[in-house]
Design a protein around this motif. Structure first.
Motif, PDB file in Angstrom:
ATOM      1  N   ARG A  75       3.290 -30.481  18.552  1.00 52.11           N
ATOM      2  CA  ARG A  75       3.713 -29.073  18.562  1.00 52.11           C
ATOM      3  C   ARG A  75       3.649 -28.369  20.026  1.00 52.11           C
ATOM      4  NH1 ARG A  75       2.122 -25.503  13.754  1.00 52.11           N
ATOM      5  NH2 ARG A  75       2.358 -23.605  14.326  1.00 52.11           N
ATOM      6  N   SER A  79       6.935 -27.434  22.238  1.00 52.85           N
ATOM      7  CA  SER A  79       7.339 -26.058  22.769  1.00 52.85           C
ATOM      8  C   SER A  79       7.250 -26.059  24.313  1.00 52.85           C
ATOM      9  CB  SER A  79       6.294 -25.259  22.256  1.00 52.85           C
ATOM     10  OG  SER A  79       5.165 -25.662  22.484  1.00 52.85           O
ATOM     11  N   ALA A  82      10.757 -27.106  25.234  1.00 49.06           N
ATOM     12  CA  ALA A  82      11.686 -26.094  24.987  1.00 49.06           C
ATOM     13  C   ALA A  82      11.719 -24.871  25.910  1.00 49.06           C
ATOM     14  CB  ALA A  82      11.310 -25.435  23.596  1.00 49.06           C
ATOM     15  N   ARG A  93      14.996 -24.375  20.988  1.00 51.35           N
ATOM     16  CA  ARG A  93      14.478 -23.874  19.647  1.00 51.35           C
ATOM     17  C   ARG A  93      13.622 -25.070  19.314  1.00 51.35           C
ATOM     18  NH1 ARG A  93      15.784 -19.020  18.102  1.00 51.35           N
ATOM     19  NH2 ARG A  93      14.820 -18.991  15.983  1.00 51.35           N
ATOM     20  N   SER A  94      12.314 -24.978  19.319  1.00 53.35           N
ATOM     21  CA  SER A  94      11.430 -26.098  18.742  1.00 53.35           C
ATOM     22  C   SER A  94      11.034 -26.031  17.523  1.00 53.35           C
ATOM     23  CB  SER A  94      10.106 -26.339  19.509  1.00 53.35           C
ATOM     24  OG  SER A  94       9.203 -25.327  19.375  1.00 53.35           O
ATOM     25  N   PHE A  95      10.883 -27.175  16.456  1.00 52.81           N
ATOM     26  CA  PHE A  95      10.536 -26.957  15.013  1.00 52.81           C
ATOM     27  C   PHE A  95       9.490 -28.101  14.892  1.00 52.81           C
ATOM     28  CE2 PHE A  95      15.104 -25.486  15.232  1.00 52.81           C
ATOM     29  CZ  PHE A  95      15.021 -24.218  14.460  1.00 52.81           C
ATOM     30  N   THR A  96       8.552 -27.615  13.746  1.00 51.33           N
ATOM     31  CA  THR A  96       7.952 -28.513  13.468  1.00 51.33           C
ATOM     32  C   THR A  96       8.531 -29.511  12.357  1.00 51.33           C
ATOM     33  OG1 THR A  96       7.133 -27.497  11.360  1.00 51.33           O
ATOM     34  CG2 THR A  96       5.918 -26.859  13.398  1.00 51.33           C
ATOM     35  N   GLN A  99       9.280 -27.597   9.465  1.00 49.74           N
ATOM     36  CA  GLN A  99      10.689 -26.807   9.633  1.00 49.74           C
ATOM     37  C   GLN A  99      11.708 -27.643   9.713  1.00 49.74           C
ATOM     38  OE1 GLN A  99       9.224 -24.654  12.987  1.00 49.74           O
ATOM     39  NE2 GLN A  99       8.401 -23.065  11.791  1.00 49.74           N
ATOM     40  N   ARG A 120      17.806 -25.937   9.099  1.00 51.76           N
ATOM     41  CA  ARG A 120      17.307 -25.138  10.199  1.00 51.76           C
ATOM     42  C   ARG A 120      17.846 -25.886  11.462  1.00 51.76           C
ATOM     43  NH1 ARG A 120      11.512 -22.533   9.592  1.00 51.76           N
ATOM     44  NH2 ARG A 120      12.568 -21.413  11.456  1.00 51.76           N
TER      45      ARG A 120
END
Lengths: 421, 421
Positions: A75, A79, A82, A93-96, A99, A120
């Motif tokens: 995480r 980020s 990003a 955009r960062s996603f877990t 997500q 997403r």
């Protein structure tokens, strides 16, 4: 416009400065007209630091909480990448894993990907954004808890996303600039391969080549995702892992390379009754301890005693559990004793070429004999020969075989430090 | 069986050793027969370290990614506390804000809680587990992105969860052992209060008392959640914030304490036309810059010039933005100049008692006069008097007022280091 999935290992993002460099490469790919999805591992030593903290608060931390803890590493790195991309003027955009729709089994610490539903991710790409996805993690289908995929998990995340998004290529950036005919740290004239088939890469990975993990290659083969292994630090062409062996004309069939593995140990079960069913009892016992065995050899029976021996190899880390399990069942299985040896190494020659070229095994054994190296155990597949040798002979064995099959190039191989997750 | 929500600040979990101590306290509460939900802030300096990394990769990091980055801090601390509890033999499960159902607006960095739907928390409690919830974070209703709640966010998370779960009490563990009649670092005989009403606590928090953040107290009052402020390091009784002033018999009404605030600056808009509507223009301009103003004073008009001055206070951090905004509108609003002063401090006396006791304002001003402290600006509410003084006089002002209203006790106050988020 192509869709490119890129994966960067932990050493590629170990500092703010490296993160900025990775961001530059990502932005270049985007500005060359591609849609870009990026999977980043945790920064450098983050995982080790978190593991250390966990040990300090609890001797045997529960796996569910361990996953919650460790996934924070990706995480952070995702980020930050990003942000660095944003600093270069592109949207990111960062996603877990959750997500990004990485759905897994609930086996904390070693979850398997069941499905990837990257809705997403797709939406963000359609809005022109570069997308970062935290590697190594997902969400369990049953409990909705955070899971991790175990070793090589970030590579697997990248390949799984590439498959689900129907990406044109999955680029794995690492600390070496491709797949080599042997480990360049052992063989100074090891050559980088331009391309390798999925099957050959599977055998190489299974035999200890560390650049790509076995499950990542399995995933790539199943979904036919071309995997491009490249260096984070250079712009060299790397190695493309793609297609089937069947696509390679027989005339051009060659030997891929020499792999080696120091991670296994050897167990010999001595004095087993030489009647049907006893070998099965041994392997059932080991399987019940959830241990994968690799090579197996049953000695020729000694008629005079009615007894035989069985030797097998397994991961060193599983040796104590295997010995405990077998010892507990000694009365039931009825063997005399258990011998174990951790000072062994495995050297393997892999290549589609050996199917159509007789004499490979002979040359292989002659090369080791000339180097005065004793062979402990042999196992072969259609495109691989592996032998077990003494640990101390392993490097020499790799060099001898690499030389005997003329796999060397003219160039000195370049070696970088560090490993990724 | 009671349901207790506990919140621990960052300094309470700054090391593995402190985490183990916090875990012991949580397990004690559980074994005393309570259901326990715990909200933990990020460990010690984690947040500062992450902010520093963000600055290194990008000068102006996007707020969405900043939230993704910072929320990893609570993920780490909460999973570690869960592990430590596990090590003491109790079940514990940690949840992210999103998993715990903390639904927010999408204002990254300063999101507001819209709803709390703690279904998974309730389930885990029903299965006998201690539940950890990462404070300071939620998930936006619209974009499903990870959000943070801004300053005091973990306290607000705890109170909001307590409200949604209908908890019996929300315990806020901090580095002081309760609410004091004044800051014990300034007033050596400051007394701990056994209980304070929501209204008094609101005024104290609004006037700079740092133990509880304003929005957390607002939330607690709205949902009538009793808040128990206690020290992480002692077993002292702490302070209970609860109930309405109306519940306090008039005879017992007393003064609560003296609060002070060094975080404000003063702006004077000089030479404003003394006709209706010009003050409104000033405040509209400041509001458009999203700045909250606190105290306001309009000078008596000078008839000979037809001009007046307006003075107001605002957070020091917002001073440059306010001056920029007003300067840009100087022609339109039509003032002569802007003066600003950051060397000011605000001292406030709070207490339901002043409603029924005449002469409080007189005593207040006499005490400052005797200490030779000049009053710059006065503002009052039903249960509060605040004055602006020179920054250098602030500590003396706090001591003078505390003494004049006989708020001191016999005991020396104990002060611990560190602050939480």
């Amino acid at each position: 416009m192509a869709l490119v999935v890129q994966k960067y290992g932990g050493s590629s993002v170990a500092s703010a400065e490296r993160i900025r460099r990775v961001a530059e490469r990502i932005v270049e790919t985007k500005r060359a007209g591609n849609d870009v999805v990026v999977v980043v591992s945790a920064m450098g030593d983050t995982t080790d630091e978190l593991l250390d903290l966990a040990q300090q608060v609890c001797g045997t931390p529960p796996a569910r909480e361990m996953d919650m803890l460790l996934t924070s590493g990706e995480r952070i790195s995702n980020s930050l990448v990003a942000m660095a991309i944003h600093g270069l003027g592109e949207e990111a955009r960062s996603f877990t894993g959750s997500q990004a729709g990485v759905i897994t089994t609930s086996a904390h610490g070693n979850a398997k990907i069941i499905d990837v539903t990257p809705g997403r991710v797709r939406d963000a790409l359609d809005r022109g954004s570069i997308v970062l996805v935290a590697g190594f993690q997902g969400v369990s289908q049953d409990s909705k808890d955070v899971t991790t995929l175990g070793r090589g998990g970030s590579d697997t995340t990248a390949v799984a996303l590439a498959a689900a998004l129907k990406a044109d290529v999955c680029e794995i950036y690492t600390d070496v600039d491709g797949i080599y005919t042997a480990d360049p740290r052992i063989v100074s004239d090891a050559q980088r391969l331009d391309s390798v088939s999925f099957e050959e890469m599977l055998e190489m990975a299974a035999c200890g080549a560390k650049v790509l993990m076995l499950r990542c290659v399995e995933y790539a083969r199943r979904y036919n995702v071309p995997v491009h292994v490249r260096s984070s630090y250079t712009t060299k062409p790397g190695t493309l892992v793609t297609g089937s062996m069947e696509d390679i004309p027989v005339e051009e069939a060659i030997l891929t390379g020499v792999a080696h593995d120091r991670s296994e140990a050897k167990v010999t079960v001595v004095g087993l009754p030489d009647v049907p069913g006893y070998a099965a009892k041994v392997f059932r016992a080991v399987a019940e301890a959830e241990i994968n065995i690799d090579m197996v050899l049953q000695n020729i029976s000694k008629v005079e005693t009615g007894k035989t021996d069985i030797t097998f190899t397994l991961p060193k880390t599983d040796l104590p559990a295997a010995v405990d399990k077998l010892t507990a069942l000694q009365g039931e299985i009825g063997f005399t004793e258990i011998l174990s040896n951790e000072s062994i190494g495995k050297v393997s020659l892999v290549g589609a070429g050996m199917k159509s070229h007789p004499g490979v095994t002979a040359t292989f054994c002659e090369a080791l004999a000339e180097a005065d190296i004793n062979i402990d155990l042999i196992s072969t597949s259609e495109i691989r020969i592996s032998v077990l040798v003494d640990d101390e002979d392993l490097d020499n064995a790799v060099r001898a075989i690499h030389k005997a099959f003329d796999l060397g190039g003219d160039e000195e191989a370049v070696v970088h430090a560090g490993t990724g997750r």
